[in-house]
Scaffold this active site. Structure first.
Site, short mmCIF file in Angstrom:
data_model
loop_
_atom_site.label_atom_id
_atom_site.label_comp_id
_atom_site.label_asym_id
_atom_site.label_seq_id
_atom_site.Cartn_x
_atom_site.Cartn_y
_atom_site.Cartn_z
N LEU A 132 0.83 -1.20 0.00
CA LEU A 132 0.00 0.00 0.00
C LEU A 132 0.87 1.26 0.00
O LEU A 132 0.69 2.17 -0.81
CB LEU A 132 -0.87 0.02 1.26
CG LEU A 132 -2.05 -0.96 1.33
CD1 LEU A 132 -2.45 -1.21 2.78
CD2 LEU A 132 -3.23 -0.41 0.56
N PRO A 135 6.13 6.51 -1.28
CA PRO A 135 6.86 7.65 -0.70
C PRO A 135 5.94 8.83 -0.38
O PRO A 135 6.12 9.49 0.64
CB PRO A 135 7.87 8.00 -1.81
CG PRO A 135 8.08 6.71 -2.54
CD PRO A 135 6.77 5.99 -2.49
N GLY A 138 1.38 7.64 2.70
CA GLY A 138 1.50 6.79 3.88
C GLY A 138 0.14 6.66 4.52
O GLY A 138 -0.67 5.83 4.12
N ILE A 164 7.58 -2.24 2.49
CA ILE A 164 6.69 -3.38 2.31
C ILE A 164 7.27 -4.61 3.03
O ILE A 164 8.30 -5.16 2.64
CB ILE A 164 6.45 -3.67 0.81
CG1 ILE A 164 5.98 -2.38 0.11
CG2 ILE A 164 5.46 -4.82 0.65
CD1 ILE A 164 4.78 -1.70 0.76
N THR A 165 6.57 -5.02 4.09
CA THR A 165 6.99 -6.21 4.86
C THR A 165 6.91 -7.44 3.95
O THR A 165 5.92 -7.63 3.25
CB THR A 165 6.08 -6.41 6.09
OG1 THR A 165 6.15 -5.23 6.89
CG2 THR A 165 6.51 -7.61 6.92
N GLN A 287 8.70 1.81 47.24
CA GLN A 287 7.34 2.15 46.82
C GLN A 287 7.26 2.59 45.36
O GLN A 287 6.32 2.26 44.64
CB GLN A 287 6.77 3.26 47.70
CG GLN A 287 6.32 2.73 49.06
CD GLN A 287 5.60 3.79 49.87
OE1 GLN A 287 5.52 4.95 49.48
NE2 GLN A 287 5.08 3.39 51.02
N GLU A 371 -0.07 -0.04 10.10
CA GLU A 371 -1.51 -0.36 10.08
C GLU A 371 -2.32 0.77 10.74
O GLU A 371 -3.30 0.52 11.45
CB GLU A 371 -1.76 -1.73 10.71
CG GLU A 371 -0.93 -2.81 10.00
CD GLU A 371 -1.59 -4.15 9.90
OE1 GLU A 371 -2.82 -4.24 10.02
OE2 GLU A 371 -0.85 -5.12 9.66
N GLY A 372 -1.89 2.00 10.46
CA GLY A 372 -2.57 3.17 11.01
C GLY A 372 -1.86 3.67 12.24
O GLY A 372 -1.89 3.02 13.29
N SER A 374 -0.86 6.01 15.57
CA SER A 374 -1.71 6.37 16.73
C SER A 374 -2.60 7.56 16.39
O SER A 374 -3.79 7.58 16.75
CB SER A 374 -0.83 6.68 17.94
OG SER A 374 -0.21 5.51 18.39
C1 FAD Z 1 8.11 -1.91 10.35
C2 FAD Z 1 7.15 -1.41 9.33
C3 FAD Z 1 6.48 -2.29 8.50
C4 FAD Z 1 5.60 -1.84 7.52
N1 FAD Z 1 4.97 -2.74 6.66
C5 FAD Z 1 4.17 -2.28 5.66
C6 FAD Z 1 3.57 -3.19 4.72
O1 FAD Z 1 3.73 -4.42 4.81
N2 FAD Z 1 2.81 -2.67 3.73
C7 FAD Z 1 2.59 -1.32 3.59
O2 FAD Z 1 1.91 -0.94 2.66
N3 FAD Z 1 3.14 -0.44 4.47
C8 FAD Z 1 3.92 -0.89 5.51
N4 FAD Z 1 4.49 0.00 6.40
C9 FAD Z 1 4.26 1.43 6.22
C10 FAD Z 1 3.25 1.96 7.23
O3 FAD Z 1 1.96 1.47 6.96
C11 FAD Z 1 3.31 3.51 7.15
O4 FAD Z 1 4.57 3.89 7.68
C12 FAD Z 1 2.20 4.16 7.93
O5 FAD Z 1 0.96 3.97 7.28
C13 FAD Z 1 2.42 5.68 8.11
O6 FAD Z 1 2.77 6.27 6.90
P1 FAD Z 1 4.08 7.19 6.80
O7 FAD Z 1 5.22 6.46 7.43
O8 FAD Z 1 4.24 7.65 5.40
O9 FAD Z 1 3.77 8.44 7.75
P2 FAD Z 1 2.89 9.72 7.38
O10 FAD Z 1 1.54 9.31 6.91
O11 FAD Z 1 3.68 10.64 6.52
O12 FAD Z 1 2.71 10.38 8.81
C14 FAD Z 1 3.75 11.13 9.46
C15 FAD Z 1 3.19 11.64 10.78
O13 FAD Z 1 2.06 12.49 10.52
C16 FAD Z 1 0.93 12.03 11.23
N5 FAD Z 1 -0.28 12.24 10.43
C17 FAD Z 1 -0.48 11.95 9.11
N6 FAD Z 1 -1.72 12.27 8.74
C18 FAD Z 1 -2.34 12.76 9.85
C19 FAD Z 1 -3.64 13.26 10.12
N7 FAD Z 1 -4.60 13.30 9.19
N8 FAD Z 1 -3.91 13.69 11.40
C20 FAD Z 1 -2.96 13.66 12.35
N9 FAD Z 1 -1.71 13.19 12.17
C21 FAD Z 1 -1.41 12.75 10.92
C22 FAD Z 1 1.17 10.54 11.46
O14 FAD Z 1 0.44 10.08 12.58
C23 FAD Z 1 2.68 10.51 11.67
O15 FAD Z 1 2.97 10.79 13.02
C24 FAD Z 1 5.35 -0.45 7.40
C25 FAD Z 1 6.01 0.46 8.26
C26 FAD Z 1 6.89 -0.01 9.22
C27 FAD Z 1 7.58 0.97 10.11
#
Ligand code: FAD
Length: 399
Positions: A132, A135, A138, A164-165, A287, A371-372, A374
């Site tokens: 999914l 660059p 996300g 991509i895992t 404590q 997977e989304g 926090s």
């Molecule tokens: C170990 C690992 C394994 C993974 N495996 C897979 C996989 O198998 N397949 C796959 O497709 N992806 C995978 N991912 C990617 C993962 O799904 C994404 O990293 C994740 O969805 C977040 O996207 P991003 O890193 O681009 O961060 P961004 O979306 O750029 O977010 C950056 C920051 O902005 C915040 N943010 C973004 N939008 C909002 C909003 N609307 N409101 C408030 N805050 C917001 C986020 O919470 C985050 O703190 C993996 C990532 C990791 C670290």
């Protein structure tokens, strides 16, 4: 640690208790002896995948008719807790293979694709990936730039994916792309792409990952990759639904894995606080240390109950999306806090990989991201509480 045993205390039905015991035995006998070395070496183990398959753990939560174990979602969560308590990379693999690949494939793929792949994936003889993230896309799946262009009875895929895992080792990849950028999430589709498709190149992610070091994370480039149009998984322009099907149970698997990490950290702390003596007494009898153990325990109970609650809802045929987001948010953040406290409580010993807690701390950080994130769970929960703004159209969709 508790006067009650787990199955009694959490009222686990025999079916879920049996799966939990099987996963605990597998984790202790097969994963525990290799988890630290695999993490140190940054080594993904295809042998471990076959062992998971042979133990019936990959297909546990999938329908019996498809070759799965027919376990309840509650049982699947119990499995994820047990595996997660020992090896975050193995739990991450399971979540992807079963939740993000097999579940959508079984629910949405044409019969020929299902028959070609499901059995092998469940047995651990083949590895799957779900692509999914890009660059520039996300959390915001509607921003996906990978294009899907029809050409006769084929689809041509161009674009790139990151993080991509299993991406570097997968035999089959579920690849999401855009058919119509103006439609954002409503234009997404999903195609099954063989790992050896011409035009697909894969490379490890740049840099060294903080955690999940025994996982395979890849960046993928699709340069005119062609697949039969019949490889579409899900309806035309229905890719978002396919992604969400995987993510809903996947998120709960992540939450359950976080419960496992949390539990492992608490158990390590209790053992240490009982045996480590300073100033003439057990450190647990100070404590502040005892209170920290209590806080970790209360947060763990809350996380586990939230995970079980979300699972039981779905097992009863009820909607659990809100409960899943709440469970993922709480359980992953609580586990991160518990892992931080565990390192602190162990003093300098917690700071090396002689003990698994620093690995848990490194691994659990990712559970608050993938997977989304926090924030995305907060966004989902906030939106659900507010309801839709009927005056404003929305095409939002989140990873
Ligand atoms: C170990 C690992 C394994 C993974 N495996 C897979 C996989 O198998 N397949 C796959 O497709 N992806 C995978 N991912 C990617 C993962 O799904 C994404 O990293 C994740 O969805 C977040 O996207 P991003 O890193 O681009 O961060 P961004 O979306 O750029 O977010 C950056 C920051 O902005 C915040 N943010 C973004 N939008 C909002 C909003 N609307 N409101 C408030 N805050 C917001 C986020 O919470 C985050 O703190 C993996 C990532 C990791 C670290």
């Amino acid at each position: 640690m508790s006067a009650l045993d787990y199955d009694q205390e959490y009222d686990l039905p025999p079916e879920a208790a049996t799966w939990r015991a099987a996963a605990a035995a597998f984790a202790a006998e097969t994963l525990a002896p290799q988890a630290r070395e695999a993490d140190r070496e940054g080594r993904f183990s295809p042998a471990m995948v076959r062992q998971l398959g042979a133990a019936g753990l990959i297909g546990a939560g999938l329908p019996v008719a498809a070759g799965g174990g027919g376990a309840s979602l509650l049982a699947a969560c119990a499995i994820a807790e047990e595996i997660g308590a020992v090896d975050g990379s193995a739990r991450g693999f399971l979540a992807v293979q079963a939740g993000l690949v097999l579940a959508p494939l079984l629910a949405h793929a044409p019969t020929a694709l299902r028959e070609a792949w499901a059995g092998r994936l469940i047995a651990g003889d083949a590895i799957g990936a779900c692509a999914l993230t890009e660059p520039e896309a996300g959390s915001d799946l509607g921003a996906m730039q990978t294009t899907l262009t029809p050409d006769g009875d084929e689809i041509v895929i161009n674009g790139s994916k990151v993080w991509i895992t299993n991406g570097g080792v997968a035999d089959i990849l579920l690849v999401f792309g855009q058919t119509d950028p103006a439609k954002k999430t409503r234009g997404l589709e999903c195609y099954a792409v063989p790992g050896d498709a011409p035009g697909l190149t894969r490379a490890p992610m740049k840099g060294r990952e903080l955690g999940h070091r025994a996982s395979d994370h890849a960046q993928l480039t699709f340069d005119g990759v062609r697949v039969p149009a019949a490889h579409r998984v899900g309806p035309a322009q229905g890719g978002m639904g396919v992604a969400m099907l995987g993510l809903e149970d996947g998120r709960l698997n992540v939450a359950a894995g976080a419960v496992g990490i949390h539990r492992a950290c608490l158990e390590a702390c209790v053992d240490f606080a009982r045996t480590r003596r300073q100033f003439g007494k057990r450190i647990g009898d100070f404590q502040q240390v005892g209170a920290t153990l209590a806080e970790m325990d209360v947060a763990l109970r809350a996380s586990r109950l939230m995970v079980h609650h979300a699972a039981r809802l779905k097992d009863r045929g009820l909607d659990n999306a809100q409960a899943v987001s709440a469970a993922k948010l709480h359980a992953t953040e609580a586990a991160l806090d518990a892992a931080t406290k565990a390192i602190q409580m162990h003093g300098s010993r917690g700071y090396t990989d002689e003990l698994p807690i620093e690995r848990h701390w490194r691994d659990v950080m990712a559970l608050t991201i993938y997977e989304g994130t926090s924030n995305i769970q907060r966004l989902i929960l906030g939106r659900t509480l507010l309801g839709r703004d009927t005056e404003k159209p929305s095409a939002g969709g989140t990873n």
